[in-house]
Design a protein around this motif. Structure first.
Motif, mmCIF file in Angstrom:
data_model
loop_
_atom_site.group_PDB
_atom_site.id
_atom_site.type_symbol
_atom_site.label_atom_id
_atom_site.label_comp_id
_atom_site.label_asym_id
_atom_site.label_seq_id
_atom_site.Cartn_x
_atom_site.Cartn_y
_atom_site.Cartn_z
ATOM 1 N N ARG A 82 -9.043 17.356 29.440
ATOM 2 C CA ARG A 82 -8.940 16.220 28.515
ATOM 3 C C ARG A 82 -10.263 16.003 27.777
ATOM 4 O O ARG A 82 -10.274 15.725 26.581
ATOM 5 C CB ARG A 82 -8.509 14.958 29.261
ATOM 6 N N ALA A 83 -11.369 16.144 28.495
ATOM 7 C CA ALA A 83 -12.684 15.989 27.858
ATOM 8 C C ALA A 83 -12.895 17.072 26.806
ATOM 9 O O ALA A 83 -13.403 16.796 25.709
ATOM 10 C CB ALA A 83 -13.779 16.037 28.912
ATOM 11 N N GLY A 87 -10.332 13.870 24.668
ATOM 12 C CA GLY A 87 -9.669 12.717 25.266
ATOM 13 C C GLY A 87 -8.160 12.723 25.142
ATOM 14 O O GLY A 87 -7.491 11.831 25.662
#
Length: 113
Positions: A82-83, A87
């Motif tokens: 996700r990073a 996000g």
């Protein structure tokens, strides 16, 4: 839930990574045991960064990789992915328009192993 359309530049950069994968996932032969008992073992060294997308033949994905098929990546184990994706918690669907009988799948490095 956030959605992001990948730009053509992002997709082309992912394609460039395919050539890098040939060097990154190269097999390494190691030996163990005493000098009289050599047992050769082949290991795959995978130092690919999380978030890299590559084309894969078949459905036997390497450990730590996922198909890029529009699924949610909200589980805690995918925090690094996700990073890497800024996000976003849903992968794009790069495999939805595949031709019948085509066994090539786009996969993404999801977990650092």
């Amino acid at each position: 839930m956030k959605n992001k359309a990948f730009t053509m530049i992002e997709v082309m950069m992912a394609l460039i990574v395919v050539s890098i994968m040939l060097a990154v996932m190269a097999p390494v032969i190691t030996t163990s045991g005493s000098s009289s008992n050599h047992n050769a073992e082949i290991k795959v060294m995978d130092s690919t960064p999380v978030g890299v997308i590559v084309a894969w033949w078949g459905t036997n994905y390497p450990e730590g990789w996922l198909p890029v098929s529009g699924q949610s990546i909200a589980e805690p184990e995918y925090e690094a992915l996700r990073a890497a994706l800024g996000g976003y918690d849903v992968l794009p669907d790069l495999n939805g328009g595949a031709n019948p009988g085509n066994t090539t799948t786009w996969i993404i490095k999801a977990v650092k192993k």
